[in-house]
Design a protein around this motif. Structure first.
Motif, PDB file in Angstrom:
ATOM      1  N   GLU A  82      -5.403 -22.275   0.309  1.00 51.82           N
ATOM      2  CA  GLU A  82      -4.108 -22.634  -0.026  1.00 51.82           C
ATOM      3  C   GLU A  82      -3.136 -21.763   0.939  1.00 51.82           C
ATOM      4  O   GLU A  82      -2.169 -22.547   1.141  1.00 51.82           O
ATOM      5  N   GLU A 114       1.927 -24.978  -3.001  1.00 56.02           N
ATOM      6  CA  GLU A 114       0.727 -24.151  -2.779  1.00 56.02           C
ATOM      7  C   GLU A 114       0.966 -22.699  -2.826  1.00 56.02           C
ATOM      8  O   GLU A 114       0.326 -21.863  -2.974  1.00 56.02           O
ATOM      9  N   HIS A 117       0.975 -21.931  -6.327  1.00 57.11           N
ATOM     10  CA  HIS A 117      -0.458 -21.821  -6.656  1.00 57.11           C
ATOM     11  C   HIS A 117      -1.223 -20.633  -6.194  1.00 57.11           C
ATOM     12  O   HIS A 117      -1.974 -19.916  -7.064  1.00 57.11           O
ATOM     13  N   HIS A 193      -3.113 -27.509 -12.202  1.00 58.34           N
ATOM     14  CA  HIS A 193      -3.359 -27.591 -11.003  1.00 58.34           C
ATOM     15  C   HIS A 193      -3.749 -29.086 -10.304  1.00 58.34           C
ATOM     16  O   HIS A 193      -2.861 -29.417  -9.558  1.00 58.34           O
ATOM     17  N   GLU A 197      -1.834 -31.363  -7.654  1.00 57.91           N
ATOM     18  CA  GLU A 197      -2.804 -31.653  -6.398  1.00 57.91           C
ATOM     19  C   GLU A 197      -2.829 -33.277  -6.414  1.00 57.91           C
ATOM     20  O   GLU A 197      -3.353 -33.772  -5.310  1.00 57.91           O
TER      21      GLU A 197
HETATM   22 FE   LIG Z   1      -2.865 -26.060  -4.980  1.00 60.64          FE
END
Ligand SMILES: [Fe+2]
Ligand SMILES: [Fe+2]
Length: 315
Positions: A82, A114, A117, A193, A197
């Motif tokens: 990421e 991202e 994340h 996630h 995504e």
């Molecule tokens: Fe991600």
């Protein structure tokens, strides 16, 4: 084959991604972690990803530890990929700066997600560390990998990114397999996630196709070689980390394994990582469809030949 240098933007598809991104937007603490810790009495990764069930000589407790070591690497690997995904998308967003503002918003949101994340996966790594014996090492360096990846052409990088966004969705599908019994927090990590995504995969596809329109045959041919190089680099990372994780597992499992068992632990770890970080994306039907629409048969054969030795070891 004529590739015209005009880039028509389907603004409605970008708008849809923005709309869904706003609707499903989650917070790491409030929605995912919710004050919880990992339950070390549970698997972190489902068997479909860890391939733990293939090591029939391991006890149930050992199989669980095997999946926990891989879960920790999963957090580290995603934080690593990421890093370059966020930077690459930030870079290609320049193509929309004074253009379609909805497309720009979609890519800014992707980058923001991202970054979120990465922070989540860094926290999962430290939560995993707190319950595991010392000695675990994650070897690849996110910035070194990012620099190497970002040196390739945009077409090749977007192909790799598309592979990653698609495999993160395949991992979610493995996590909801009714056969799987994994830690509740890990289950939520896969779920949340995947929610974000899903939009990333659509955006990558659009940006990859946009980039493809800009290339002539020679440039695309070179980009295919660069993609093969990037896949080899990811495979190098899988090999390096599989070695480290297999050794760590054997050291902390609490008993000794003979040479044949150690070989099997290493081979299964490598097969699991090749499945998780390469094949579960490049063998995805959507990936094959998108890439197939851009490349010719000879280029497809070259990519297949490069993947064959990686796929051969994975069952
Ligand atoms: Fe991600
Ligand atoms: Fe993503």
């Amino acid at each position: 084959m004529s590739h015209v240098a005009q880039h028509t933007i389907d603004s409605s598809r970008y708008a849809k991604c923005v709309e869904v991104s706003k609707r499903i937007r989650w917070d790491t603490d409030r929605d995912v972690i919710r004050g919880r810790q990992f339950d070390f009495g549970k698997n972190f990764l489902p068997d479909g990803l860890s391939k733990a069930a293939q090591l029939t000589f391991l006890t149930a407790d050992e199989k669980r530890l095997f999946s926990q070591v891989q879960g920790r690497t999963y957090a580290n690997m995603f934080a690593l990929v990421e890093r370059f995904i966020g930077v690459k998308v930030l870079e290609i967003s320049q193509g929309h700066w004074l253009g379609d503002q909805v497309a720009l918003e979609a890519l800014v949101r992707l980058t923001d997600e991202e970054l979120k994340h990465q922070e989540m996966f860094r926290r999962l790594e430290s939560m995993a560390a707190s319950g595991m014996p010392p000695g675990y090492r994650f070897l690849p360096q996110p910035n070194d990998v990012a620099q190497a990846v970002l040196a390739a052409s945009t077409w090749a990088v977007l192909a790799l990114v598309c592979d990653i966004e698609l495999f993160s969705q395949a991992h979610y599908r493995s996590s909801i397999d009714p056969e799987t019994q994994i830690d509740a927090l890990w289950k939520d990590v896969f779920l949340f996630h995947w929610k974000e995504e899903s939009q990333h995969a659509i955006l990558d596809e659009m940006e990859w196709m946009r980039e493809d329109e800009k290339l002539d045959g020679t440039q695309r041919d070179r980009a295919v070689d660069e993609l093969i190089g990037l896949v080899a680099a990811v495979d190098g990372i899988c090999q390096m980390q599989a070695q480290a994780d297999a050794e760590y597992f054997a050291r902390v499992a609490g008993r000794s394994f003979d040479a044949e068992q150690q070989r099997a632990i290493h081979a299964t770890t490598l097969a699991a990582y090749r499945w998780q970080y390469i094949l579960s994306g490049v063998q995805d039907a959507r990936f094959l469809e998108i890439m197939g629409s851009m490349i010719n048969a000879e280029q497809g054969a070259r990519i297949s030949a490069a993947l064959a030795p990686i796929a051969a070891a994975v069952h």
